[in-house]
Design an enzyme around this catalytic site. Sequence first.
Site, PDB file in Angstrom:
ATOM      1  CB  ALA B 240       6.068 -40.634 -24.029  1.00  0.00           C
ATOM      2  CG  HIS B 241       1.637 -40.335 -21.834  1.00  0.00           C
ATOM      3  ND1 HIS B 241       1.129 -40.463 -20.103  1.00  0.00           N
ATOM      4  CD2 HIS B 241       2.978 -39.474 -21.131  1.00  0.00           C
ATOM      5  CE1 HIS B 241       1.825 -39.951 -18.890  1.00  0.00           C
ATOM      6  NE2 HIS B 241       2.914 -39.100 -19.382  1.00  0.00           N
TER       7      HIS B 241
END
Lengths: 341, 341, 341
Positions: B240-241
């Site tokens: 994920a980011h």
Amino acid sequence: MPTYTFTLEQIAGEIKAQWDGDPNCQISRAQPLTSAGPGSISFLANAQYSSYLPLTQASAVILKSEDANQCPTNKLISPHPELAFVQVLHLLYPKQTASPGIHPSAVIGNNCEIDPSATIEANCVIEDDVVIGPNTWIGANSVIGASCHLGSHCRIYSRVTLYHGVIIKNRVIIHSGAVIGADGFGLTHNGSQWIKIPQVGGVEIHDDVEIGANTTIDRGALENTVISRGVKLDNLIQIAHNVKIGEHTAIAGCVGIAGSAEIGKNCMFGGGVSINGHIKIADGVVLTGTTAVGQSIAEPGIYSSGIGHQKNSAWRRNMIRFQQLDEMAKRLRRLEEQYER
Amino acid sequence: MPTYTFTLEQIAGEIKAQWDGDPNCQISRAQPLTSAGPGSISFLANAQYSSYLPLTQASAVILKSEDANQCPTNKLISPHPELAFVQVLHLLYPKQTASPGIHPSAVIGNNCEIDPSATIEANCVIEDDVVIGPNTWIGANSVIGASCHLGSHCRIYSRVTLYHGVIIKNRVIIHSGAVIGADGFGLTHNGSQWIKIPQVGGVEIHDDVEIGANTTIDRGALENTVISRGVKLDNLIQIAHNVKIGEHTAIAGCVGIAGSAEIGKNCMFGGGVSINGHIKIADGVVLTGTTAVGQSIAEPGIYSSGIGHQKNSAWRRNMIRFQQLDEMAKRLRRLEEQYER
Amino acid sequence: MPTYTFTLEQIAGEIKAQWDGDPNCQISRAQPLTSAGPGSISFLANAQYSSYLPLTQASAVILKSEDANQCPTNKLISPHPELAFVQVLHLLYPKQTASPGIHPSAVIGNNCEIDPSATIEANCVIEDDVVIGPNTWIGANSVIGASCHLGSHCRIYSRVTLYHGVIIKNRVIIHSGAVIGADGFGLTHNGSQWIKIPQVGGVEIHDDVEIGANTTIDRGALENTVISRGVKLDNLIQIAHNVKIGEHTAIAGCVGIAGSAEIGKNCMFGGGVSINGHIKIADGVVLTGTTAVGQSIAEPGIYSSGIGHQKNSAWRRNMIRFQQLDEMAKRLRRLEEQYER
């Protein structure tokens, strides 16, 4: 999707079923018992749903003879209503048909043998030395690596990748986004960093296998990863290098099978199952959804793991107790011993 | 795949190993000890497999000096048999070679700098302002977003997407279907619906990283998602980011790492592991398969969670008891108190 | 990515916020409070991060009026700092803009209606009878199946597949590698092998949905799979056939939802959640990461399952005890009874 209309009598003839009701009743689509309306055909195979039968608005229902007297509408009698229903679906919703030939935008390598009845859609890239059998259909923007061999009547949907040397037998279906034959996760550590082990095995996909969207099947390290005849794989499944899956095993979405695991025939795995590497699962093993299997399973049967959901507040308390469980077990034993004395 | 044949003596010379046996013995492929036959070379690195050595049909085996007297065939002596075997694999199975240049069907944007030694395969789309370094090889039907920078000797397989502005350093391998730089899952709720937070960070993939098929690595919200030097990621992993992964960490398939997690160096995560967002995992942490990590781990070591599989009937009973575990613990404590009194 | 520079006063005007400080302060990027430097704007929405405020190096901070006196720099006052920050991100980092029209390398089928304001990038394949609305933008190498209907202002990134007949409403975002409308995993067993059940339903994606990279959403068996308005799906999610997801539900990465499950409105699922087939989840249900849900949930609330990580040595002992838990519960009951007597 174009659909077609048949009369009750025509359908009965096509699926070779006894019928009862209006022979000219028009059927043009298939729907579940509960939502079917006029013009729809439905089926009842499972006693679990029989309470829906008396209220159905379907124009016809396929069912077993023992359920016929509960049916409020036209009926088709079959000992296997779901199999008969599949035949009706093929009548009412004919498959898309291919336009054999190679789209001018496809890029074809040297020395390929592509059967004239095969279809290669737009923007496909077929590398050198590929063999594609009769009536096999490759969807748009797919990439077929060098020296792949595909048999007959395969349906490779759009945006599939086969790496080099993958063997696909006959009547195989591969959905969009699947990647077959990427390198297995083979690494060895030299003391300071990971060294890649060349993955020089291949992948064999046998007859009648279906592979879901975005599923990945890695090539073997030295030998082949093998998906046997009749295996059905859902979406987003990871099959690691050297895995062997036995005939007619069905595996639901989001399952991961680690390297060199051997899965038996006629197994059924629910969604989210995890299988450890280098273990063996016997024929006929059923794993309920999200089961994590760390060790081999030698006997057929139904196996499970995991914890059911609870309200978060209750779960937190139980979860903490889990971490004290061994200690609790010892305290329990101590009390028993004290009581015995 | 084409393969090549070498004599025992030639292999010994190439990998700089001592040898014993027939110098002219012909080796043309590599196989595991148990399935190797004449013409095959194998290796023994792990004492766990030493019982297979006396029975092997391989024409040659790479092994440590202490195992040499058990070897029934030609031998190559190495203190690191698996690393030596990797060298032999490179000899016997040379890598596919690229044909440098840009395929005429590729679509190249404005203002790109593509090294003449780079290879851009058919139907690639390279957007504006992209830099591609020497000997980097982009597979068919890949899409490289605007302003991406790729270093030298990278191998981007077919059907990979890099969104705009992704930085790929040197000798990076990315397998088919991987998506690097899609928007992170950044949302804020305005009281009635979710509002998308623009994801304006980027992604950095450092030297010698390998990324598996259909793995996704999101761009950062404000800063960069960073995959450090030597990290190895298997298939179907979600990063994920804002995640940062330290050097030489290896992560098996189907792992999910939530936003802003920081993973240390030299970690090893088994398949199906889940890492919560906004936590820190120390260097040298090993997580066994399917471990779910909710909180930071500050010390190196081996960690696990989850429940082993059981027959479904037994599991059901235990699972219900789990939901009563806190109550059981209190009852146990009460009994202990009663006994003490 | 190009960025733009604004003064504090300009930003205040654009987002309609009160401000305090130097009206000419130059802002050209956005950063988190902790790493922001001169020229950066940041925000404080959550009291959890307020300790970072006094030390920030940002040139300006968006915050609530009650936090203003702690702010060491220029400030913008907003009752909803994160929503205001989103507005600022749109100013500083304007979206990529499309070049309307159809790239000459795209392959367009017969009888399509493509709005002249739509963008079809390179190497797309648009099959017959497709409708694409105003300002919709299809990324490179995507494949849009026959008879798909896409509304206005959709952003389909590169390498997306829509199978035939998929309905996409307005302002839908679909990330690279997503596959929408592949066949559901519908099989029936004929006693010796699995028979494929044709999947003749479709998929509806309603307004303002976002779908992450490599996520898969299968078409319905007979009826449609439905993703309602405002739903947000992260990467690598599997949505099986006939699933219905209610409005404004947000689902993090690596979640699997099995066939015919019905998910309510305004739910939030953490990463790695698994939902069984044919169950119903009420509106407003929150599932923490990796929760496995086997049965319907009728009440809103927070639910969890799973086991936290422990050192492997402790976990092994507890895990074995779990397999004896029912027996432990019975022994505890017996002791209690003995004590009562």
